[in-house]
Design a protein around this motif. Structure first.
Motif, mmCIF file in Angstrom:
data_model
loop_
_atom_site.group_PDB
_atom_site.id
_atom_site.type_symbol
_atom_site.label_atom_id
_atom_site.label_comp_id
_atom_site.label_asym_id
_atom_site.label_seq_id
_atom_site.Cartn_x
_atom_site.Cartn_y
_atom_site.Cartn_z
ATOM 1 N N ARG A 7 0.802 -1.216 0.000
ATOM 2 C CA ARG A 7 0.000 0.000 0.000
ATOM 3 C C ARG A 7 0.842 1.277 0.000
ATOM 4 O O ARG A 7 0.384 2.323 0.441
ATOM 5 N N TRP A 13 -10.919 -3.330 -4.926
ATOM 6 C CA TRP A 13 -10.362 -2.547 -3.807
ATOM 7 C C TRP A 13 -9.371 -1.501 -4.294
ATOM 8 O O TRP A 13 -9.390 -0.358 -3.822
ATOM 9 N N ASP A 28 -13.093 -1.498 6.924
ATOM 10 C CA ASP A 28 -12.439 -1.658 8.228
ATOM 11 C C ASP A 28 -11.943 -3.089 8.412
ATOM 12 O O ASP A 28 -10.835 -3.312 8.913
ATOM 13 N N ASP A 74 -8.907 -3.601 6.204
ATOM 14 C CA ASP A 74 -7.718 -2.918 6.718
ATOM 15 C C ASP A 74 -6.959 -3.756 7.738
ATOM 16 O O ASP A 74 -5.742 -3.637 7.862
#
Length: 350
Positions: free
Chosen positions: A204, A288, A326, A329
């Motif tokens: 990321r 995503w 969430d 993550d």
């Protein structure tokens, strides 16, 4: 030889198109990368079936580089043949891109980097291999700390001004160097269209400051390795299959330690979230990376047509609830798979 007629319904909305940064160019939300599986190790008919499948679904962007294969150059040579046989009538419906930056030919001028000599000679070679007068996008494939950025950007500007490329791009540059490169190119009268970084659930790095840099400079973003070279698929949930990339020619970029138990634990958890969304893990991983409007396109790789069909299926559900984000993550953590970390941190290659 059966003549190819593209499906009339290829623009029926299965693949949405997104405007690339502040340009007038739209790219399909899914683009096909020819990094692996279009060199001489892959049957020609398999390549042909994948390209036809992609275009029939509305994927209009094919992404190459000088040294894609194996061996180096063979993906462009093979693509040139596919273009001649199948896609020549559709050239104006296609976005074809290539890059220069890594090792390509013997001697001091072919070892990669960003020198004017290497970059422009490489583009001429790519055009010859593909049988094209121009590419739509030409990239500096990596930042080169041993060449002045003005020289590399000057080469890209020359490529555009000579009509050998319609747009200029960069790949794996840090946020800071992206801002510098865009400013230099702008001063030469050529806008920077796009950045191609690695980006996935397990990698990321672009969220730190690169996406902000792209927004500031008006550049689009096309994320490569969105499936972490296959890690973010169901392929490795129960061990390593015999036909996995890690076992195939040219698959050396996929490392054994990418399949660490820690990584696989997160992959299995992500797979459960995907199943709850009614998607395969690969579909969710693709959706995503597209959740941020600053990401124009997800660059997919495939070894068979069915995988392309599956990933286009991701377009049916591109939205995420906050609860899903969430949960994701908690498992979308760095997996140590960013092979391009050195250029993206402005360091010399090892």
């Amino acid at each position: 030889m059966q003549h190819y007629h593209a499906k009339a319904e290829r623009y029926d909305g299965q693949v949405p198109y997104r405007t690339c940064g502040k340009s007038g160019l739209k790219l399909p939300a899914v683009s096909l990368g020819l990094w692996h599986n279009f060199g001489d190790a892959t049957p020609f008919q398999t390549q042909r079936d994948m390209l036809r499948t992609a275009f029939d679904l509305g994927i209009t962007h094919f992404d190459l580089a000088n040294n894609y294969g194996p061996p180096y150059g063979s993906a462009e040579t093979n693509f040139g043949e596919h273009l001649r046989r199948d896609f020549r009538p559709y050239r104006d419906e296609l976005i074809i891109s290539s890059k220069a930056g890594y090792d390509m030919w013997p001697g001091p001028y072919g070892q990669g980097g960003g020198s004017r000599k290497y970059v422009l000679a490489s583009l001429d070679q790519s055009l010859k291999r593909m049988g094209l007068d121009y590419v739509d996008i030409f990239y500096s494939h990596r930042f080169d700390p041993d060449t002045p950025l003005e020289e590399t950007m000057g080469a890209l500007a020359t490529a555009v001004q000579q009509g050998k490329a319609l747009y200029a791009g960069i790949s794996s540059y840090s946020g800071t160097k992206t801002r510098e490169a865009a400013a230099i190119l702008k001063s030469m009268g050529v806008p920077m269209l796009i950045h191609q970084p690695s980006y996935s659930l397990m990698n990321r790095w672009i969220e730190e400051d690169l996406l902000d840099a792209l927004e500031e400079t008006g550049m689009g973003c096309i994320a490569f390795s969105a499936l972490a070279q296959g890690l973010l698929t169901n392929k490795y949930l129960n061990g390593v299959p015999a036909d996995a990339r890690i076992n195939r020619p040219g698959g050396g970029s996929f490392k054994q330690d990418h399949l660490s138990e820690q990584n696989l634990k997160h992959v299995r958890a992500l797979n459960e979230i995907a199943q709850a969304r009614g998607q395969s893990l690969a579909q969710m991983a693709t959706a995503w990376v597209l959740r941020d409007a600053r990401v124009t396109s997800a660059l997919i790789g495939a070894s068979k047509p069915e995988q392309i069909v599956d990933l286009v299926g991701a377009m049916k559900n591109l939205s995420f609830t906050q609860a899903e984000l969430d949960a994701i993550d908690g498992h979308a953590v760095d997996g140590g798979i960013n092979l391009w970390k050195r250029p993206s941190t402005d360091q010399r290659l090892a």
